[in-house]
Design a protein around this motif. Structure first.
Motif, PDB file in Angstrom:
ATOM      1  N   HIS A 147     -11.356  54.915  26.316  1.00 22.49           N
ATOM      2  CA  HIS A 147     -11.305  55.972  27.336  1.00 22.49           C
ATOM      3  C   HIS A 147     -12.664  56.567  27.677  1.00 22.49           C
ATOM      4  O   HIS A 147     -12.781  57.322  28.637  1.00 22.49           O
ATOM      5  N   VAL A 148     -13.674  56.259  26.908  1.00 25.51           N
ATOM      6  CA  VAL A 148     -14.968  56.907  27.142  1.00 25.51           C
ATOM      7  C   VAL A 148     -15.693  56.238  28.312  1.00 25.51           C
ATOM      8  O   VAL A 148     -15.709  55.002  28.413  1.00 25.51           O
ATOM      9  N   ILE A 149     -16.234  57.056  29.168  1.00 32.66           N
ATOM     10  CA  ILE A 149     -17.048  56.513  30.266  1.00 32.66           C
ATOM     11  C   ILE A 149     -18.500  56.929  30.023  1.00 32.66           C
ATOM     12  O   ILE A 149     -18.782  58.101  29.740  1.00 32.66           O
ATOM     13  N   ILE A 150     -19.370  55.943  30.113  1.00 27.03           N
ATOM     14  CA  ILE A 150     -20.799  56.225  29.912  1.00 27.03           C
ATOM     15  C   ILE A 150     -21.477  56.322  31.274  1.00 27.03           C
ATOM     16  O   ILE A 150     -21.265  55.475  32.153  1.00 27.03           O
ATOM     17  N   SER A 151     -22.233  57.389  31.435  1.00 22.74           N
ATOM     18  CA  SER A 151     -22.964  57.599  32.680  1.00 22.74           C
ATOM     19  C   SER A 151     -24.421  57.912  32.326  1.00 22.74           C
ATOM     20  O   SER A 151     -24.854  57.600  31.215  1.00 22.74           O
ATOM     21  N   ARG A 152     -25.148  58.494  33.248  1.00 22.16           N
ATOM     22  CA  ARG A 152     -26.569  58.714  32.972  1.00 22.16           C
ATOM     23  C   ARG A 152     -26.978  60.149  33.303  1.00 22.16           C
ATOM     24  O   ARG A 152     -26.435  60.760  34.231  1.00 22.16           O
ATOM     25  N   LYS A 153     -27.949  60.643  32.576  1.00 22.41           N
ATOM     26  CA  LYS A 153     -28.517  61.952  32.904  1.00 22.41           C
ATOM     27  C   LYS A 153     -29.097  61.890  34.318  1.00 22.41           C
ATOM     28  O   LYS A 153     -29.647  60.852  34.714  1.00 22.41           O
ATOM     29  N   ASN A 154     -28.980  62.990  35.034  1.00 22.48           N
ATOM     30  CA  ASN A 154     -29.557  63.103  36.388  1.00 22.48           C
ATOM     31  C   ASN A 154     -28.878  62.184  37.405  1.00 22.48           C
ATOM     32  O   ASN A 154     -29.399  61.952  38.488  1.00 22.48           O
ATOM     33  N   ALA A 155     -27.690  61.660  37.045  1.00 24.85           N
ATOM     34  CA  ALA A 155     -26.886  60.932  38.045  1.00 24.85           C
ATOM     35  C   ALA A 155     -26.124  61.960  38.870  1.00 24.85           C
ATOM     36  O   ALA A 155     -25.873  63.074  38.405  1.00 24.85           O
ATOM     37  N   TYR A 156     -25.741  61.582  40.088  1.00 25.36           N
ATOM     38  CA  TYR A 156     -24.841  62.434  40.869  1.00 25.36           C
ATOM     39  C   TYR A 156     -23.642  61.607  41.291  1.00 25.36           C
ATOM     40  O   TYR A 156     -23.789  60.586  41.959  1.00 25.36           O
ATOM     41  N   HIS A 157     -22.458  62.059  40.874  1.00 29.24           N
ATOM     42  CA  HIS A 157     -21.242  61.344  41.251  1.00 29.24           C
ATOM     43  C   HIS A 157     -20.235  62.249  41.937  1.00 29.24           C
ATOM     44  O   HIS A 157     -19.093  61.839  42.152  1.00 29.24           O
ATOM     45  N   GLY A 158     -20.639  63.477  42.275  1.00 25.39           N
ATOM     46  CA  GLY A 158     -19.730  64.371  42.984  1.00 25.39           C
ATOM     47  C   GLY A 158     -19.648  65.721  42.312  1.00 25.39           C
ATOM     48  O   GLY A 158     -20.361  66.001  41.340  1.00 25.39           O
ATOM     49  N   THR A 159     -18.755  66.539  42.805  1.00 23.94           N
ATOM     50  CA  THR A 159     -18.781  67.943  42.430  1.00 23.94           C
ATOM     51  C   THR A 159     -17.460  68.471  41.879  1.00 23.94           C
ATOM     52  O   THR A 159     -17.400  69.612  41.438  1.00 23.94           O
ATOM     53  N   SER A 160     -16.417  67.673  41.899  1.00 26.58           N
ATOM     54  CA  SER A 160     -15.171  68.096  41.253  1.00 26.58           C
ATOM     55  C   SER A 160     -15.398  68.087  39.740  1.00 26.58           C
ATOM     56  O   SER A 160     -16.416  67.565  39.272  1.00 26.58           O
ATOM     57  N   VAL A 161     -14.439  68.631  38.992  1.00 23.82           N
ATOM     58  CA  VAL A 161     -14.655  68.713  37.540  1.00 23.82           C
ATOM     59  C   VAL A 161     -14.830  67.309  36.942  1.00 23.82           C
ATOM     60  O   VAL A 161     -15.681  67.089  36.082  1.00 23.82           O
ATOM     61  N   GLY A 162     -14.033  66.362  37.430  1.00 18.73           N
ATOM     62  CA  GLY A 162     -14.140  64.995  36.922  1.00 18.73           C
ATOM     63  C   GLY A 162     -15.442  64.336  37.350  1.00 18.73           C
ATOM     64  O   GLY A 162     -16.231  63.879  36.516  1.00 18.73           O
ATOM     65  N   SER A 165     -18.513  65.834  35.974  1.00 18.68           N
ATOM     66  CA  SER A 165     -18.712  65.464  34.569  1.00 18.68           C
ATOM     67  C   SER A 165     -19.315  64.071  34.459  1.00 18.68           C
ATOM     68  O   SER A 165     -20.171  63.814  33.600  1.00 18.68           O
ATOM     69  N   LEU A 166     -18.893  63.178  35.341  1.00 20.59           N
ATOM     70  CA  LEU A 166     -19.520  61.849  35.381  1.00 20.59           C
ATOM     71  C   LEU A 166     -21.000  61.996  35.682  1.00 20.59           C
ATOM     72  O   LEU A 166     -21.843  61.313  35.104  1.00 20.59           O
ATOM     73  N   GLY A 167     -21.308  62.858  36.634  1.00 23.56           N
ATOM     74  CA  GLY A 167     -22.698  63.096  36.988  1.00 23.56           C
ATOM     75  C   GLY A 167     -23.443  63.667  35.783  1.00 23.56           C
ATOM     76  O   GLY A 167     -22.833  64.194  34.848  1.00 23.56           O
ATOM     77  N   GLY A 168     -24.755  63.566  35.840  1.00 26.08           N
ATOM     78  CA  GLY A 168     -25.551  64.064  34.711  1.00 26.08           C
ATOM     79  C   GLY A 168     -26.481  65.174  35.151  1.00 26.08           C
ATOM     80  O   GLY A 168     -27.622  65.241  34.694  1.00 26.08           O
ATOM     81  N   MET A 169     -25.991  66.024  36.033  1.00 29.78           N
ATOM     82  CA  MET A 169     -26.836  67.096  36.555  1.00 29.78           C
ATOM     83  C   MET A 169     -26.786  68.290  35.598  1.00 29.78           C
ATOM     84  O   MET A 169     -25.759  68.990  35.522  1.00 29.78           O
ATOM     85  N   ALA A 170     -27.894  68.535  34.908  1.00 31.81           N
ATOM     86  CA  ALA A 170     -27.920  69.584  33.890  1.00 31.81           C
ATOM     87  C   ALA A 170     -27.567  70.939  34.500  1.00 31.81           C
ATOM     88  O   ALA A 170     -26.842  71.736  33.898  1.00 31.81           O
ATOM     89  N   GLY A 171     -28.057  71.208  35.685  1.00 30.94           N
ATOM     90  CA  GLY A 171     -27.806  72.502  36.333  1.00 30.94           C
ATOM     91  C   GLY A 171     -26.322  72.728  36.592  1.00 30.94           C
ATOM     92  O   GLY A 171     -25.831  73.851  36.476  1.00 30.94           O
ATOM     93  N   MET A 172     -25.608  71.672  36.938  1.00 29.81           N
ATOM     94  CA  MET A 172     -24.164  71.800  37.168  1.00 29.81           C
ATOM     95  C   MET A 172     -23.440  71.995  35.841  1.00 29.81           C
ATOM     96  O   MET A 172     -22.574  72.854  35.699  1.00 29.81           O
ATOM     97  N   HIS A 173     -23.805  71.208  34.852  1.00 25.24           N
ATOM     98  CA  HIS A 173     -23.124  71.312  33.554  1.00 25.24           C
ATOM     99  C   HIS A 173     -23.357  72.683  32.926  1.00 25.24           C
ATOM    100  O   HIS A 173     -22.484  73.206  32.225  1.00 25.24           O
TER     101      HIS A 173
END
Ligand code: PLP
Length: 456
Positions: A147-162, A165-173
């Motif tokens: 079930h684990v999904i690996i993504s990257r720091k500083n990625a952008y995958h959108g703005t919903s909670v899911g 979370s995929l995204g790696g935007m520190a400011g959003m987290h």
């Protein structure tokens, strides 16, 4: 109450806007003090604001208006579809012609066996679909722990909670509740900022191998998928070293995990190929698309799904869907957009004319004392502002301060160029002609000169 129109004085529009409109990714108190720029119309590659200023849009809106503004054909198709069938859903054994035709077209255009389409209203929703789909896939494969999904720091995958979370935007987290469990992040292939003394190729390999190390740490039986943008867009147009993608491909294949290519920005001609996956010779199991799919004329996104994954998902009911999945008006507009892209050979135009010319101009900005590096693939480019170009030295001011000031100068000079930290980025409409690129270049040089004088 007054009717709000384009003809109202700017200050009045700004005041009402500030009173009632909460803008995305904006410090709204600052906006209220300054007043938003009110865009009233657009044509080709040019926006017009409420003061009559003509602004060159080197960001294609938000990386989406690939065919340029003001194409009447799309308006006509939308009106026709609204009259014929403005809405019907695609749940519960129903379908309609625009969704059928667009799914078929996407299956034809997409690389490899991405023959199946799950529609959404944009990129965030499509990535939420992907989270659920890859987990469901492994459940049905009898591997419920994957079930684990690996993504990257500083990625952008959108703005919903899911998707956020995929995204790696520190400011959003940092603003709470993200990432949700079972999403983890590895380092990004951002050589300029993080590569130190390594060669770009060694650094690219090292960052790719973080994926393998993470899979081994977690155990292959827990990892469902790796998601990445072929080129990180919102992260600052981070073009990975050539060594990166071949190694990622090898690792995904060796460890039986799915590869999700988020092509919300890189899809539909942006790289000079139809898809960034073709540019990097990647064959993803799932591809996220949005933005250029309709050139931004209607909100629509999709997950393009391989035969392998669709066969498993389709063997039961996937309890997932959006009211607007495959919305008939959005689908009809997207189809018309793709027709125009094909008939007018816009991808060829990017590859053979616009991108090589933009690259020549863009790279010549590297001579500017303020510019540390210039990078470009197709019609997405970035440059690093630097305090000392010989050593890739950052500014004393907090990261982003100089970038913001430079963006302000661009804005004042009627050029939309964005900043990410102290990186300046462009992603213009794909239909730009050489004369538009000349204007972009002239305004960029003027803005860089002005910003440089202020910072020195
Ligand atoms: N994925 C990528 C790579 C994006 O750049 C974006 C938006 O910028 C998204 C997903 C989210 O798309 P949307 O804003 O349509 O939800």
């Amino acid at each position: 109450m007054n009717k709000i129109t384009n003809h109202m004085p700017t200050a009045e529009l700004q005041a009402i806007d500030a009173a009632h409109h909460m803008h995305p990714f904006t410090a709204n108190h600052e906006l209220a003090a300054k007043g938003a720029r009110v865009i009233t119309r657009a044509s080709g590659v040019t926006l017009t604001d409420s003061e009559g200023e003509q602004i060159l849009d080197a960001m294609a809106g938000l990386w989406c208006v690939n065919i340029g503004y003001g194409r009447d054909e799309l308006a006509e198709v939308a009106a026709r579809q609204m009259k014929e069938l403005p809405y019907y859903n695609t749940f519960f054994m129903s379908t309609h012609v625009p969704a059928i035709a667009l799914a078929q077209k996407l299956a034809e255009l997409a690389p490899g066996d991405l023959n199946h389409v799950f529609f959404a209203s944009g990129g965030s929703e499509a990535n939420d679909t992907n989270i659920r789909m890859v987990r469901r896939y492994w459940d049905q494969m009898g591997k419920p722990n994957k079930h684990v999904i690996i993504s990257r720091k500083n990625a952008y995958h959108g703005t919903s909670v899911g998707s956020g979370s995929l995204g790696g935007m520190a400011g959003m987290h940092a603003q709470g509740g993200m990432p949700i469990p079972d999403i983890v992040h590895i380092g990004q292939p951002y050589w300029y900022l993080e590569g130190g003394d390594m060669s770009p190729e060694d650094f690219g390999l090292m960052r790719a191998r973080e994926l393998e190390a993470k899979i081994e740490e977690l155990g292959e039986d827990r990892v469902a998928a790796f998601i990445a943008e072929p080129i990180q867009g919102a992260g600052g147009v981070i073009i990975p070293p050539d060594s990166y993608w071949p190694e990622i491909k090898r690792i995904c294949a060796a460890h039986d995990i799915l590869l999700i290519a988020d092509e919300v920005i890189t899809g539909f001609g942006r790289t000079g190929e139809w898809f960034g996956s073709q540019y990097y010779d990647i064959q993803p199991d799932i591809m996220t698309v949005a933005k250029g799919l309709s050139s931004g004329y209607a909100p629509i996104g999709a997950s393009l799904v391989s035969d392998k994954v669709a066969k498993v998902i389709d063997s039961g009911e996937f309890a997932h869907g959006y009211t607007y999945s495959g919305h008939p008006v959005a689908a009809a507009v997207a189809l018309e957009n793709l027709r125009i892209m094909e008939e007018e050979k816009i991808v060829d135009h990017v590859q053979n004319e616009a991108a090589p010319y933009l690259a020549e101009k863009w790279h010549s900005l590297a001579d500017h004392p303020f510019v540390g590096e210039t990078t470009i693939v197709g019609m997405m480019a970035s440059l690093a502002l630097t305090a000392d170009k010989s050593v890739r030295k950052p500014f004393k001011a907090p990261a982003g301060t100089v970038g913001y000031k430079t963006r302000e100068r661009c804005f004042a000079n009627n050029l939309i160029m964005r900043h990410v930290g102290d990186r300046m980025i462009v992603a213009p409409p794909l239909v730009m002609q050489k004369s538009d690129i000349d204007t972009l270049y002239e305004r960029a040089v003027k803005s860089l000169d002005e910003a440089y004088k202020n910072v020195k």
